[in-house]
Design a protein around this motif. Structure first.
Motif, PDB file in Angstrom:
ATOM      1  N   GLY A 147     -61.059 -60.583 -66.763  1.00 31.44           N
ATOM      2  CA  GLY A 147     -62.224 -61.461 -66.936  1.00 31.44           C
ATOM      3  C   GLY A 147     -63.487 -60.916 -66.296  1.00 31.44           C
ATOM      4  N   PRO A 148     -63.468 -60.727 -64.962  1.00 31.28           N
ATOM      5  CA  PRO A 148     -64.694 -60.267 -64.291  1.00 31.28           C
ATOM      6  C   PRO A 148     -65.224 -58.926 -64.812  1.00 31.28           C
ATOM      7  CG  PRO A 148     -63.162 -61.126 -62.701  1.00 31.28           C
ATOM      8  CD  PRO A 148     -62.425 -61.084 -64.002  1.00 31.28           C
ATOM      9  N   PHE A 149     -64.397 -58.125 -65.450  1.00 32.38           N
ATOM     10  CA  PHE A 149     -64.878 -56.871 -66.042  1.00 32.38           C
ATOM     11  C   PHE A 149     -66.155 -57.106 -66.849  1.00 32.38           C
ATOM     12  CE2 PHE A 149     -61.564 -53.237 -66.677  1.00 32.38           C
ATOM     13  CZ  PHE A 149     -61.548 -53.047 -65.299  1.00 32.38           C
ATOM     14  N   ALA A 150     -66.210 -58.264 -67.504  1.00 28.77           N
ATOM     15  CA  ALA A 150     -67.367 -58.560 -68.357  1.00 28.77           C
ATOM     16  C   ALA A 150     -68.658 -58.644 -67.567  1.00 28.77           C
ATOM     17  CB  ALA A 150     -67.129 -59.872 -69.101  1.00 28.77           C
ATOM     18  N   LEU A 151     -68.546 -58.869 -66.269  1.00 29.52           N
ATOM     19  CA  LEU A 151     -69.746 -59.022 -65.436  1.00 29.52           C
ATOM     20  C   LEU A 151     -70.177 -57.711 -64.780  1.00 29.52           C
ATOM     21  CD1 LEU A 151     -68.899 -62.280 -63.439  1.00 29.52           C
ATOM     22  CD2 LEU A 151     -70.583 -62.041 -65.263  1.00 29.52           C
ATOM     23  N   LEU A 152     -69.306 -56.711 -64.808  1.00 32.99           N
ATOM     24  CA  LEU A 152     -69.584 -55.522 -63.993  1.00 32.99           C
ATOM     25  C   LEU A 152     -70.736 -54.692 -64.544  1.00 32.99           C
ATOM     26  CD1 LEU A 152     -66.003 -54.279 -63.005  1.00 32.99           C
ATOM     27  CD2 LEU A 152     -67.479 -55.966 -61.880  1.00 32.99           C
ATOM     28  N   ASN A 197     -57.876 -49.329 -59.379  1.00 34.92           N
ATOM     29  CA  ASN A 197     -58.790 -50.439 -59.675  1.00 34.92           C
ATOM     30  C   ASN A 197     -60.237 -50.057 -59.378  1.00 34.92           C
ATOM     31  OD1 ASN A 197     -56.387 -52.786 -58.324  1.00 34.92           O
ATOM     32  ND2 ASN A 197     -56.714 -52.230 -60.453  1.00 34.92           N
ATOM     33  N   LEU A 198     -60.421 -49.325 -58.289  1.00 34.51           N
ATOM     34  CA  LEU A 198     -61.797 -48.940 -57.923  1.00 34.51           C
ATOM     35  C   LEU A 198     -62.372 -47.965 -58.952  1.00 34.51           C
ATOM     36  CD1 LEU A 198     -61.694 -48.653 -54.034  1.00 34.51           C
ATOM     37  CD2 LEU A 198     -62.284 -50.564 -55.491  1.00 34.51           C
ATOM     38  N   ARG A 199     -61.527 -47.071 -59.453  1.00 35.88           N
ATOM     39  CA  ARG A 199     -62.023 -46.129 -60.477  1.00 35.88           C
ATOM     40  C   ARG A 199     -62.414 -46.877 -61.747  1.00 35.88           C
ATOM     41  NH1 ARG A 199     -57.357 -42.578 -58.452  1.00 35.88           N
ATOM     42  NH2 ARG A 199     -58.428 -41.403 -56.820  1.00 35.88           N
ATOM     43  N   GLU A 200     -61.618 -47.911 -62.068  1.00 37.97           N
ATOM     44  CA  GLU A 200     -61.948 -48.714 -63.258  1.00 37.97           C
ATOM     45  C   GLU A 200     -63.299 -49.420 -63.071  1.00 37.97           C
ATOM     46  OE1 GLU A 200     -57.302 -50.162 -64.090  1.00 37.97           O
ATOM     47  OE2 GLU A 200     -58.716 -51.495 -63.100  1.00 37.97           O
ATOM     48  N   MET A 201     -63.519 -49.926 -61.875  1.00 27.67           N
ATOM     49  CA  MET A 201     -64.779 -50.642 -61.619  1.00 27.67           C
ATOM     50  C   MET A 201     -65.949 -49.669 -61.629  1.00 27.67           C
ATOM     51  SD  MET A 201     -63.482 -53.300 -58.676  1.00 27.67           S
ATOM     52  CE  MET A 201     -64.941 -54.335 -58.635  1.00 27.67           C
ATOM     53  N   LYS A 202     -65.710 -48.516 -61.030  1.00 30.11           N
ATOM     54  CA  LYS A 202     -66.753 -47.483 -60.958  1.00 30.11           C
ATOM     55  C   LYS A 202     -67.163 -47.048 -62.373  1.00 30.11           C
ATOM     56  CE  LYS A 202     -69.282 -44.689 -58.752  1.00 30.11           C
ATOM     57  NZ  LYS A 202     -70.375 -45.292 -58.031  1.00 30.11           N
ATOM     58  N   ALA A 203     -66.166 -46.912 -63.247  1.00 31.85           N
ATOM     59  CA  ALA A 203     -66.438 -46.482 -64.624  1.00 31.85           C
ATOM     60  C   ALA A 203     -67.317 -47.499 -65.362  1.00 31.85           C
ATOM     61  CB  ALA A 203     -65.123 -46.301 -65.377  1.00 31.85           C
ATOM     62  N   ARG A 204     -67.350 -48.731 -64.855  1.00 36.42           N
ATOM     63  CA  ARG A 204     -68.196 -49.760 -65.478  1.00 36.42           C
ATOM     64  C   ARG A 204     -69.513 -49.944 -64.718  1.00 36.42           C
ATOM     65  NH1 ARG A 204     -63.259 -49.764 -66.619  1.00 36.42           N
ATOM     66  NH2 ARG A 204     -62.588 -50.351 -68.708  1.00 36.42           N
ATOM     67  N   GLY A 205     -69.819 -49.012 -63.860  1.00 36.32           N
ATOM     68  CA  GLY A 205     -71.135 -48.977 -63.219  1.00 36.32           C
ATOM     69  C   GLY A 205     -71.230 -49.639 -61.860  1.00 36.32           C
ATOM     70  N   THR A 206     -70.162 -50.277 -61.398  1.00 35.62           N
ATOM     71  CA  THR A 206     -70.213 -51.040 -60.142  1.00 35.62           C
ATOM     72  C   THR A 206     -70.403 -50.133 -58.919  1.00 35.62           C
ATOM     73  OG1 THR A 206     -68.611 -52.523 -61.133  1.00 35.62           O
ATOM     74  CG2 THR A 206     -68.919 -52.732 -58.771  1.00 35.62           C
ATOM     75  N   PRO A 207     -71.475 -50.315 -58.163  1.00 30.69           N
ATOM     76  CA  PRO A 207     -71.592 -49.565 -56.910  1.00 30.69           C
ATOM     77  C   PRO A 207     -70.530 -50.061 -55.918  1.00 30.69           C
ATOM     78  CG  PRO A 207     -73.709 -50.516 -57.579  1.00 30.69           C
ATOM     79  CD  PRO A 207     -72.654 -51.164 -58.417  1.00 30.69           C
TER      80      PRO A 207
END
Ligand code: F6R
Length: 342
Positions: A239-244, A266-276
């Protein structure tokens, strides 16, 4: 009264090395309560807010160290749920006056459960309802945001677990003190400069660091007014992926131990979506350094020391972010120290 500190909150954060030690010893001396828990057919914990986050942490430690299943409920939801008879119910409330926690505790008593209160205030209402009381040794907490009273609750729980003889915690007091002392001095300025520029933040962790992330987010939102959401790292993709985006930094706890590799993934996935990413982990962790934009080192230590160190770092990030934004740190808007209405 602030002992040279600009705010009570910072003073109270600095009191935590002593508070942990004191509270651990107080709870560890409660042999009859530890015995009651050890013999319990079931253990339930009820609490609100920060006290709930400390209770969630107890669940992880109790299940891991003692193999005892523990149910943890928000006190405000407890009335809508079943209360098995013969359980031991622990109600956790710093103030001892939180209406929802008192009502939940009364419900537990009405169901013939044995009850234990964990509170920081002598003679508070909760102590008059519960069968047994464990006082945490935090001393008066003036800041609305709970800091040292949270560490005191974590210490009380670890003291109880030690009393249940589920683990060798003889070194806990000393290792936690060192971890807190070191974390009081860690440079958090890069994290603060990132956080103070955004309107939304995520806090993520796995295992014992999931409740710690919830607590970090709660502290941030209440004193800085930045929307901060604590999440189990594995849930971000649901779900939250949509907000990243690059506007939604995440404070991520990534320490060796259970779930470490999954956390990195998980951190690599978040990073790939632009999350600092603001990574809290070991200073020599090259994998974390590779994925995180900012790394905040915490000292190496046992699980309790890790929890305490990460907590202190998160409290300080919240404090200095709120300071940078000019907030009324000790008295955040719309909040009171004890919530005496349901
Ligand atoms: C957060 C905070 C609140 C309290 C909550 C429960 O910093 O202080 O979330 O933890 O209102 O209060 P007690 O522990 O007094 O029942």
């Amino acid at each position: 009264r602030k002992g040279g500190f600009e705010h009570f909150m910072l003073k109270e954060i600095f009191e935590q090395p002593d508070v942990f030690q004191q509270s651990f010893r107080l709870a560890n001396g409660h042999n009859s309560t530890s015995m009651l828990l050890r013999r319990a057919r079931g253990i339930s914990v009820i609490a609100c807010g920060t006290s709930y986050n400390a209770s969630l942490l107890f669940r992880y430690f109790a299940e891991k160290e003692c193999g005892v299943p523990v149910r943890v409920d928000l006190a405000s939801e407890y009335r809508y749920l079943s209360t098995p008879e013969d359980e031991v119910v622990i109600a956790v409330s710093q103030s001892g006056e939180t209406a929802d926690t008192l009502s939940a505790l009364k419900k537990a008593k009405d169901s013939n459960c044995q009850t234990i209160a964990i509170t920081n205030v002598q003679g508070s209402s909760i102590t008059r309802i519960a069968d047994h009381t464990i006082y945490t040794g935090a001393g008066p907490e003036m800041s609305v945001a709970a800091t040292k009273s949270y560490i005191a609750q974590v210490a009380a729980f670890s003291g109880l677990l030690a009393g249940m003889s589920c683990s060798d915690t003889s070194s806990v007091e000393c290792s936690v003190r060192q971890a807190i002392e070191e974390s009081l001095l860690t440079d958090v300025s890069e994290a603060v400069s990132l956080c103070s520029k955004v309107s939304t933040l995520f806090y993520v962790g796995r295992g014992i660091f999931y409740p710690v992330a919830l607590e970090g987010a709660l502290k941030m939102k209440e004193i800085s007014y930045i929307h901060a959401e604590g999440y189990a790292a594995g849930e971000i993709k649901h779900g939250p992926f949509a907000l990243l985006s690059k506007e939604t930094p995440a404070v991520a706890v990534c320490l060796p131990g259970d779930g470490y590799q999954s956390m990195l993934a998980n951190l690599r996935e978040m990073k790939a979506r632009g999350t600092p990413l603001i990574g809290i982990g070991y200073g020599d962790d090259i994998d974390l350094k590779e994925v995180a934009d900012v790394c905040i080192p915490v000292p190496k230590g046992d699980a309790y020391a890790q929890v305490a160190a990460v907590t202190v770092v998160m409290q300080r990030i919240a404090y200095y972010t709120a300071l940078a934004l000019g907030r009324d740190i000790d008295k955040p808007r719309n909040l009171a120290k004890s919530v005496t209405v349901e």
